[in-house]
Scaffold this motif. Sequence first.
Motif, PDB file in Angstrom:
ATOM      1  N   TYR A 163      20.616  19.202  43.908  1.00  0.00           N
ATOM      2  CA  TYR A 163      19.746  20.019  44.748  1.00  0.00           C
ATOM      3  C   TYR A 163      19.136  21.056  43.812  1.00  0.00           C
ATOM      4  N   LEU A 164      17.865  20.841  43.467  1.00  0.00           N
ATOM      5  CA  LEU A 164      17.228  21.595  42.398  1.00  0.00           C
ATOM      6  C   LEU A 164      16.420  22.768  42.914  1.00  0.00           C
ATOM      7  N   SER A 165      16.428  23.855  42.146  1.00  0.00           N
ATOM      8  CA  SER A 165      15.511  24.956  42.407  1.00  0.00           C
ATOM      9  C   SER A 165      14.086  24.458  42.219  1.00  0.00           C
ATOM     10  N   PRO A 166      13.070  25.232  42.599  1.00  0.00           N
ATOM     11  CA  PRO A 166      11.691  24.722  42.586  1.00  0.00           C
ATOM     12  C   PRO A 166      11.306  24.055  41.263  1.00  0.00           C
ATOM     13  N   ILE A 167      10.632  22.914  41.370  1.00  0.00           N
ATOM     14  CA  ILE A 167      10.270  22.116  40.194  1.00  0.00           C
ATOM     15  C   ILE A 167       8.797  22.249  39.831  1.00  0.00           C
ATOM     16  N   THR A 168       8.001  22.887  40.697  1.00  0.00           N
ATOM     17  CA  THR A 168       6.575  23.022  40.414  1.00  0.00           C
ATOM     18  C   THR A 168       6.346  24.049  39.309  1.00  0.00           C
ATOM     19  N   THR A 169       5.155  24.022  38.732  1.00  0.00           N
ATOM     20  CA  THR A 169       4.835  24.932  37.640  1.00  0.00           C
ATOM     21  C   THR A 169       4.817  26.368  38.134  1.00  0.00           C
ATOM     22  N   ALA A 170       5.605  27.203  37.460  1.00  0.00           N
ATOM     23  CA  ALA A 170       5.725  28.611  37.841  1.00  0.00           C
ATOM     24  C   ALA A 170       5.173  29.491  36.715  1.00  0.00           C
ATOM     25  N   GLN A 171       5.239  30.789  36.921  1.00  0.00           N
ATOM     26  CA  GLN A 171       4.807  31.706  35.870  1.00  0.00           C
ATOM     27  C   GLN A 171       5.598  31.424  34.592  1.00  0.00           C
ATOM     28  N   PRO A 172       4.944  31.481  33.445  1.00  0.00           N
ATOM     29  CA  PRO A 172       5.664  31.222  32.197  1.00  0.00           C
ATOM     30  C   PRO A 172       6.894  32.109  32.072  1.00  0.00           C
ATOM     31  N   GLY A 173       8.010  31.482  31.693  1.00  0.00           N
ATOM     32  CA  GLY A 173       9.250  32.222  31.508  1.00  0.00           C
ATOM     33  C   GLY A 173      10.028  32.486  32.776  1.00  0.00           C
ATOM     34  N   SER A 174       9.553  31.993  33.917  1.00  0.00           N
ATOM     35  CA  SER A 174      10.254  32.239  35.177  1.00  0.00           C
ATOM     36  C   SER A 174      11.663  31.665  35.122  1.00  0.00           C
ATOM     37  N   MET A 175      12.634  32.463  35.542  1.00  0.00           N
ATOM     38  CA  MET A 175      14.023  32.028  35.543  1.00  0.00           C
ATOM     39  C   MET A 175      14.453  31.452  36.888  1.00  0.00           C
ATOM     40  N   HIS A 176      13.561  31.476  37.864  1.00  0.00           N
ATOM     41  CA  HIS A 176      13.929  31.019  39.203  1.00  0.00           C
ATOM     42  C   HIS A 176      12.958  30.010  39.794  1.00  0.00           C
ATOM     43  N   GLY A 177      11.672  30.072  39.421  1.00  0.00           N
ATOM     44  CA  GLY A 177      10.709  29.097  39.894  1.00  0.00           C
ATOM     45  C   GLY A 177      10.051  29.409  41.215  1.00  0.00           C
ATOM     46  N   TYR A 178      10.343  30.561  41.794  1.00  0.00           N
ATOM     47  CA  TYR A 178       9.762  30.899  43.090  1.00  0.00           C
ATOM     48  C   TYR A 178       8.375  31.538  42.979  1.00  0.00           C
ATOM     49  N   ASP A 179       7.892  31.694  41.764  1.00  0.00           N
ATOM     50  CA  ASP A 179       6.543  32.222  41.548  1.00  0.00           C
ATOM     51  C   ASP A 179       5.615  31.099  41.114  1.00  0.00           C
ATOM     52  N   THR A 180       5.489  30.086  41.956  1.00  0.00           N
ATOM     53  CA  THR A 180       4.657  28.913  41.684  1.00  0.00           C
ATOM     54  C   THR A 180       3.216  29.317  41.390  1.00  0.00           C
ATOM     55  N   VAL A 181       2.649  28.712  40.365  1.00  0.00           N
ATOM     56  CA  VAL A 181       1.225  28.930  40.077  1.00  0.00           C
ATOM     57  C   VAL A 181       0.428  27.645  40.206  1.00  0.00           C
ATOM     58  N   ASP A 182       1.115  26.503  40.265  1.00  0.00           N
ATOM     59  CA  ASP A 182       0.426  25.224  40.414  1.00  0.00           C
ATOM     60  C   ASP A 182       1.321  24.277  41.197  1.00  0.00           C
ATOM     61  N   TYR A 183       0.952  24.026  42.445  1.00  0.00           N
ATOM     62  CA  TYR A 183       1.743  23.131  43.288  1.00  0.00           C
ATOM     63  C   TYR A 183       1.599  21.674  42.873  1.00  0.00           C
ATOM     64  N   GLY A 184       0.597  21.356  42.083  1.00  0.00           N
ATOM     65  CA  GLY A 184       0.283  19.959  41.803  1.00  0.00           C
ATOM     66  C   GLY A 184       0.967  19.371  40.594  1.00  0.00           C
ATOM     67  N   THR A 185       1.708  20.177  39.830  1.00  0.00           N
ATOM     68  CA  THR A 185       2.325  19.666  38.614  1.00  0.00           C
ATOM     69  C   THR A 185       3.792  20.065  38.535  1.00  0.00           C
ATOM     70  N   VAL A 186       4.563  19.204  37.886  1.00  0.00           N
ATOM     71  CA  VAL A 186       5.960  19.509  37.603  1.00  0.00           C
ATOM     72  C   VAL A 186       6.006  20.427  36.389  1.00  0.00           C
ATOM     73  N   SER A 187       6.843  21.425  36.445  1.00  0.00           N
ATOM     74  CA  SER A 187       6.942  22.428  35.391  1.00  0.00           C
ATOM     75  C   SER A 187       7.236  21.799  34.033  1.00  0.00           C
ATOM     76  N   GLU A 188       6.364  22.058  33.079  1.00  0.00           N
ATOM     77  CA  GLU A 188       6.607  21.589  31.718  1.00  0.00           C
ATOM     78  C   GLU A 188       7.754  22.357  31.071  1.00  0.00           C
ATOM     79  N   GLU A 189       7.921  23.620  31.426  1.00  0.00           N
ATOM     80  CA  GLU A 189       9.040  24.383  30.871  1.00  0.00           C
ATOM     81  C   GLU A 189      10.382  23.782  31.274  1.00  0.00           C
ATOM     82  N   ARG A 190      10.427  23.136  32.418  1.00  0.00           N
ATOM     83  CA  ARG A 190      11.658  22.504  32.881  1.00  0.00           C
ATOM     84  C   ARG A 190      11.752  21.049  32.429  1.00  0.00           C
ATOM     85  N   GLY A 191      10.733  20.593  31.684  1.00  0.00           N
ATOM     86  CA  GLY A 191      10.776  19.244  31.119  1.00  0.00           C
ATOM     87  C   GLY A 191       9.634  18.352  31.521  1.00  0.00           C
TER      88      GLY A 191
END
Length: 974
Positions: free
Chosen positions: A37-65
């Motif tokens: 059960y993963l915390s948000p996977i969408t692209t968030a503000q760079p360096g976000s430690m939680h992922g709740y500050d999504t900046v792009d709903y259409g892409t999976v976070s590159e920082e998370r892989g």
Amino acid sequence: MTFPRATLRLQLHEGFTFDDALAQLDYFAALGVSHLYLSPITTAQPGSMHGYDTVDYGTVSEERGGEAALRRLADALHARGMGLIVDLVPNHMGVGGAHNAWWLDILEWGRHSAFARHFDVDWHSPDPVLRGKVLMPCLGAQYGEELAAGRIALKFDAALARFFVQYGPHVCPICPIDYATLLQSAGHADLDALAAPFQGLTTQPDDQTRAAIARDALRAFVELEGTAAIDSALQSWSGADAVTRERLHRLLDRQHFRLAWWRTATDEVNWRRFFDVSALAGVRVERHDVFEAVHKLVFRLYAEGVIDGLRIDHIDGLADPREYCERLRQRLMSLRAQPPYLVVEKILAHGEPLREDWPVQGTTGYDFMNDVGALLHDPAGAAPLAESWAAISGQDWPFARIALDARREVLAAYLAAELDHAARALHRIAREQPATRDFTYASVHRVVAQLAMHFPVYRIYPVNGLRGQEDNPWFDLALQAARQAVPRASLAALDQVDAWLGARAPDVENGNGAKPARAAQASTNAGAQTGNGGGTSKQAVQNPAPAPLSHALIAQRTALTLFSQLTAPLAAKATEDTALYRYGRLLSRNEVGADPDDFARSVEEFHADNALRQRRFPYAMLATATHDHKRGEDVRARLAVLSEIAPEWSATLRAWSTLNQPHRRNDATPSSSSSPGSVAGEWAPGPAAEAMLYQTLVGCWPPELDAGDEARVRELAERVARWQLKALREAKLRTNWLAPNEAYESDCQAFLFDILAPQRRDGFLQALATFVARIAPAGAVNTLLQTVLRLTSPGVPDLYQGTELWDLSLVDPDNRRPVDFALRAAALDQGAPATKLAQWRDAHVKQATIAHLLALRARAPELLREGEYWPLEVRGALAAHALAFARRHGNTWAVVISTRHAAALLEGDLPLVESTRWDGTAVVLPKGCPAADLHDWLSDAKRAATKHDQDNVLYLRDVLSAMPVAVLSNLTPA
């Protein structure tokens, strides 16, 4: 994939990615969970430690892989027969910085942006300076000061051919309407030519297309000639001298944003925020186009089988949670035949049920966390602990009074703009009818404030602008309290606001804006009613196609939405983020989703809650730790023991306060140890803060920590210092986030480090360690009880990362620290929990309990997930110290028996009541449940038949001889 048997929550960030989770998959599978059960996977503000500050709903976070890594993880999970649930944040996006394309487009084009309706922006602000603009409260000081200091700078992005203003990490694009002026300021022939296409532009969509073509030409020029000419032009708009600074100011005044000091947000922000966070903007997911854009990625991932379910964050922020859940389920079911697993993050007040017309499996588990937490507390401790707290704090108020004061302060100091939006929406309704046009804005504002302050739940859920039977009892409580609080002259306005907030439907024909009959059955008109048990819809009679909404009804629905989006953040900020840091009777009841006035629950109440969950939401999550908890599950379990020894704890508090008095700062008179700016007589940390500090130290002190271990004590002190700073600021008494009192904060930290200094090892440190050692065994009993109940109660148990060993964490970010999974993997073996009890301090007994009960859930998934729930009678002298229930599915049984309130029963260092203490206390089994040949999954032993089996009872001296908890079943391990 079917619905989960058990989930394990992971917090992803750049330091713990999808591939890092993949590397631990063997351990997760061995532990026995069925889903990650993963915390948000969408692209968030760079360096976000939680992922709740999504900046792009259409892409999976590159920082998370990135998506490739997500798919690798999903494939590996599915190969093991496991699944994946992801956290989704549909309510808000991150808008600080320079990475949210939707928000940047709004700043550039204003109300004519293609994304202007994606966010809740009030384009018609009553403030003329903000009409058609977005307030950007990101400046560290007042606008004039920052402008004069040159920290607001006009720049040019060559790659995007875009002019923008930059302030620190924040970027605000300049509208292309001004590009001609900017380009011509260089006096450069080529730039003059490039400026021509920008002449006469408007913000209309066709002109936005023209601007894009003109920018292509500008980009081509820059690629060939470089930016030297444009850099020259920028000098004409520098903040370096008065003339160019004035020119820059006039340019900024023409834009679709207004840069402002961050403190202005409280009073002037003209867009919906997440709570009071001005870096998170509310998203209008109720609009069809926005809904599709927000969910585009998760719909694709669900359709392709990558993910199996969703956790919906902050459901109460949405305009219409029921409609949202209904739409989401329908869309997901159109993509795959398998019913989706949907749970919502919802805080429920005491006695407030989750709405059954929401087509979800249930909540994320705060309600269960509260139920089991209250069960751990001894009601006999409530009064003496309250007396002790009153003596310490000087206030004998119940928590409800503390929370009401906090609501009043938060509404005025933090959510004034949100209150203003709701009041103005209602005042607009008043102005539209002759019968109500004389209700002034001030009178409406006054009564709305009182309603919000006294609102007993997060919010209500009207349908078609009308309140229903489930809404009215909660709204009426606020209404009655508001009647007592407002002046008599405002009662008429209060009655009218009641009508506009859904008591009655608007009746324009009568010219009074209200019908006489109350809309008690509004919820029956909501359309399809949806059940929860298997996640499939139970369609009610369909309503005919709705008629077009009248202007009056639209206005009423808008006002209701704004009011609901006010009461929810007010409840969260005032209760969770203020009052819970002010009230310290016993901090183990100061938790998200809990009410400290609801101090303890009886066994009967716990059974009733479990039985209700089994009937209504058998697949709801069961949590005892989350990424948002105030204190770890084992901190709370240990602190609950204090309710059993209230007089001793009160005496201990007094003794410690006396012992540490020499380390107080500014006690009566300034001293050399006081920080500059301290006020004489206001000693730090103060009696209430000091008492809560002692509770925190007792709760989080590791059971194996030696008071003489200087390095580890220092590490603990640094963790507690971070908690202390947050706690003091959240309390908002002598310091706060808006205007920190750094002198007081420094004094408080110095006090903490002084009392935990190595030279106190024979004084306070030793006293602290000795006291913890005394209550820790009873705390361990509570931990095992809490663990077993989470794994055997109706629902889906959720494990928060790493908490299979001790969870002695504090509020975030402490509860999101890196987890040593290698340590946990090495500790996991096939040994029975009972074999590990003697070394309980290493928490391997907790981990083994989890693994063995997850194995039982895998052996018979239906038994503990949706099986019948049978409360069992406990007889005998110590019946009050035990809890028992049975689960049944067909002919399969599980009997759960646990020790509770064990502090007075324990002897020595082991968290186990001696068998002889139980004497004749026994559990009465239900008819049909076998007493013989039951396997105990925690001692890994088969119960031998006894002469008492014909009585259908189980004696606790037998079943609780090896462990303080037992789970007996007629199933044996595979």
